[in-house]
Design a protein around this motif. Structure first.
Motif, short mmCIF file in Angstrom:
data_model
loop_
_atom_site.label_atom_id
_atom_site.label_comp_id
_atom_site.label_asym_id
_atom_site.label_seq_id
_atom_site.Cartn_x
_atom_site.Cartn_y
_atom_site.Cartn_z
N MET A 1 20.91 -17.23 0.27
CA MET A 1 19.76 -17.82 0.38
C MET A 1 19.88 -19.38 0.26
O MET A 1 20.29 -19.88 -0.49
N SER A 2 19.16 -19.84 1.31
CA SER A 2 19.25 -21.56 1.53
C SER A 2 18.14 -22.03 0.73
O SER A 2 18.12 -23.15 0.39
N THR A 3 16.85 -21.37 0.25
CA THR A 3 15.90 -21.99 -0.06
C THR A 3 15.64 -21.48 -1.51
O THR A 3 15.57 -20.03 -2.01
N ALA A 4 15.82 -22.31 -2.60
CA ALA A 4 16.06 -22.06 -4.12
C ALA A 4 14.49 -21.54 -4.25
O ALA A 4 13.43 -22.19 -3.87
N HIS A 5 14.61 -20.63 -5.08
CA HIS A 5 13.38 -19.95 -5.43
C HIS A 5 13.71 -18.88 -6.89
O HIS A 5 15.13 -18.81 -7.22
N ARG A 6 12.52 -18.60 -7.35
CA ARG A 6 12.91 -17.57 -8.52
C ARG A 6 12.05 -16.10 -8.02
O ARG A 6 10.89 -16.02 -7.68
N LEU A 7 12.70 -15.11 -8.41
CA LEU A 7 12.10 -13.77 -7.90
C LEU A 7 11.78 -12.86 -9.24
O LEU A 7 13.02 -12.80 -10.33
N ALA A 43 7.75 -14.14 -5.44
CA ALA A 43 8.82 -15.09 -5.44
C ALA A 43 8.01 -16.43 -5.41
O ALA A 43 7.08 -16.63 -5.09
N PHE A 44 8.55 -17.14 -6.59
CA PHE A 44 8.12 -18.53 -6.83
C PHE A 44 8.82 -19.61 -6.09
O PHE A 44 10.00 -19.60 -6.51
N LEU A 45 8.44 -20.27 -5.42
CA LEU A 45 8.88 -21.40 -4.86
C LEU A 45 8.80 -22.70 -5.44
O LEU A 45 7.56 -23.04 -5.72
N ASP A 46 9.75 -23.65 -5.28
CA ASP A 46 9.58 -24.95 -5.82
C ASP A 46 9.39 -25.90 -4.28
O ASP A 46 10.12 -25.57 -3.52
N TYR A 47 8.59 -26.87 -4.67
CA TYR A 47 8.43 -27.66 -3.55
C TYR A 47 9.44 -28.67 -3.52
O TYR A 47 10.29 -29.11 -4.56
N ARG A 48 9.61 -29.42 -2.31
CA ARG A 48 10.58 -30.50 -2.24
C ARG A 48 10.28 -31.60 -3.15
O ARG A 48 9.00 -31.94 -3.34
N ALA A 63 1.90 -28.97 5.05
CA ALA A 63 2.52 -28.27 6.28
C ALA A 63 4.05 -28.08 5.84
O ALA A 63 4.35 -26.89 6.32
N GLU A 64 4.43 -28.91 5.37
CA GLU A 64 5.89 -28.75 4.74
C GLU A 64 6.22 -27.78 3.84
O GLU A 64 7.02 -26.83 3.98
N ILE A 65 5.20 -27.51 2.75
CA ILE A 65 5.08 -26.68 1.68
C ILE A 65 5.28 -25.06 2.73
O ILE A 65 6.05 -24.26 2.25
N ALA A 66 4.12 -25.05 3.63
CA ALA A 66 4.19 -23.82 4.38
C ALA A 66 5.07 -23.65 5.07
O ALA A 66 5.54 -22.40 5.04
N ASP A 67 5.95 -24.40 5.69
CA ASP A 67 6.96 -24.21 6.51
C ASP A 67 8.19 -23.58 5.47
O ASP A 67 8.61 -22.45 5.86
N ASP A 68 8.30 -24.22 4.48
CA ASP A 68 9.20 -23.85 3.55
C ASP A 68 8.84 -22.35 2.94
O ASP A 68 9.90 -21.40 2.64
N ALA A 69 7.61 -22.20 2.64
CA ALA A 69 7.25 -20.76 2.06
C ALA A 69 7.57 -19.92 3.28
O ALA A 69 8.23 -18.72 2.76
N LEU A 70 7.19 -20.01 4.35
CA LEU A 70 7.46 -18.99 5.49
C LEU A 70 9.10 -18.94 5.67
O LEU A 70 9.42 -17.68 5.96
N ALA A 71 9.67 -19.92 5.46
CA ALA A 71 11.18 -19.88 5.58
C ALA A 71 11.73 -18.82 4.46
O ALA A 71 12.79 -18.10 4.96
N LEU A 72 11.03 -19.14 3.34
CA LEU A 72 11.44 -18.23 2.21
C LEU A 72 11.26 -16.65 2.51
O LEU A 72 12.00 -15.88 2.12
N ALA A 73 10.13 -16.73 2.99
CA ALA A 73 9.80 -15.09 3.38
C ALA A 73 10.74 -14.53 4.35
O ALA A 73 10.78 -13.47 4.17
N ALA A 98 -3.13 -20.54 7.78
CA ALA A 98 -3.53 -21.15 9.09
C ALA A 98 -2.34 -20.96 9.95
O ALA A 98 -2.54 -20.78 10.92
N GLN A 99 -1.28 -21.09 9.45
CA GLN A 99 0.23 -21.17 10.28
C GLN A 99 0.46 -19.67 10.61
O GLN A 99 1.14 -19.58 11.67
N ALA A 100 0.19 -18.74 9.74
CA ALA A 100 0.82 -17.41 10.01
C ALA A 100 -0.02 -16.46 9.55
O ALA A 100 0.10 -15.30 8.61
N PRO A 101 -1.52 -16.27 10.10
CA PRO A 101 -2.47 -15.17 9.72
C PRO A 101 -2.00 -14.06 9.58
O PRO A 101 -2.59 -12.95 8.93
N HIS A 102 -1.28 -13.52 10.79
CA HIS A 102 -0.95 -12.03 10.67
C HIS A 102 0.13 -11.65 9.73
O HIS A 102 0.18 -10.48 9.48
#
Length: 251
Positions: A1-7, A43-48, A63-73, A98-102
């Motif tokens: 995993m490249s994005t640090a998170h807590r599961l 999944a709990f994400l830390d922001y940059r 927008a950056e938080i959303a990009d990172d959240a979607l990358a983690l997903a 807004a970025q990924a409503p589906h």
């Protein structure tokens, strides 16, 4: 995993969780002990600039938080998921929508910042925009949003943890964006099921504010006001919050 998170948990219902301006992925208190890990995977994400990603620099925007959240997903293999966001994180989850409503099943805002620009008067701007460099301003903010009723020791602990676990650059950058960004036109009318949870003693993000923003934007939204809590129900009333949250996600 490249994005640090807590599961937490291994259930089939996937939930991405975004923290507040003062918080981190580890800053949810005993609330985590009361979550159903058999039904849900959280999944709990830390922001940059925060927590386990404190040394990761960025633009410090929603927008950056959303990009990172979607990358983690994507890294987790989660095509669809629900979203939970606290305070600033409440506005960030709307950016994800807004970025990924589906991809979004349900949306939960915990004492959440609305999608539109957040109006501040001159004193408010001085307080919020000055908080990155001034501990006393951070103390005043936490005291305000908890109804000026929490113990001094607890307020100081929340503030000192925010100072320790975030950079000044990130803390100052995010507030500039979450106060001024206007996402309302991008999410208004979304049919996603939404629950908004506020504490009765929060003096800023009140039930009245939610009725004029969140409930006006989302046709399938409901509102709950938790008794005996301010802005931090995960610390103030953790059992009530876990019960409310998961009842909505299960429905």
């Amino acid at each position: 995993m490249s994005t640090a998170h807590r599961l937490l948990g291994s259930g089939d219902h996937k939930v991405l969780v975004l923290h507040d301006w003062f918080g981190t992925s580890a800053g949810w208190g005993s609330f985590l002990d009361y979550l159903d890990g058999d039904t849900f995977s959280y999944a709990f994400l830390d922001y940059r600039g925060y927590g386990d990603r404190k040394d990761v620099t960025g633009a410090y925007t929603l927008a950056e938080i959303a990009d990172d959240a979607l990358a983690l997903a994507d890294e987790l293999g989660w095509e669809n998921f629900s979203l939970v966001g606290h305070s600033m994180g409440g506005k960030a989850v709307q950016q994800v929508l807004a970025q990924a409503p589906h991809r979004v099943r349900k949306l939960v805002g915990l004492a959440p910042v609305p999608a539109g620009a957040y109006p501040l008067d001159a004193d408010g701007e001085a307080l919020f925009f000055g908080a990155a460099l001034d501990r006393d301003k951070r103390l005043a903010i936490v005291d305000l949003v908890t109804g000026q009723r929490a113990s001094r020791a607890w307020v100081a602990l929340m503030v000192d943890r925010s100072i320790e676990h975030s950079t000044r650059e990130a803390f100052g950058g995010y507030v500039q964006d979450w106060v001024t960004a206007d996402l309302a036109h991008r999410i208004s009318g979304s049919p996603v099921p939404v629950k908004v949870i506020v504490g009765e003693h929060d003096l800023a993000l009140t039930a009245e504010v939610m009725r004029g923003t969140w409930l006006a934007h989302y046709p399938n939204a409901e509102l709950e006001e938790i008794a005996n809590s301010g802005h931090y129900p995960m610390h103030e009333t953790p059992v009530a919050l876990a019960t409310s949250l998961e009842a909505f996600l299960r429905a």
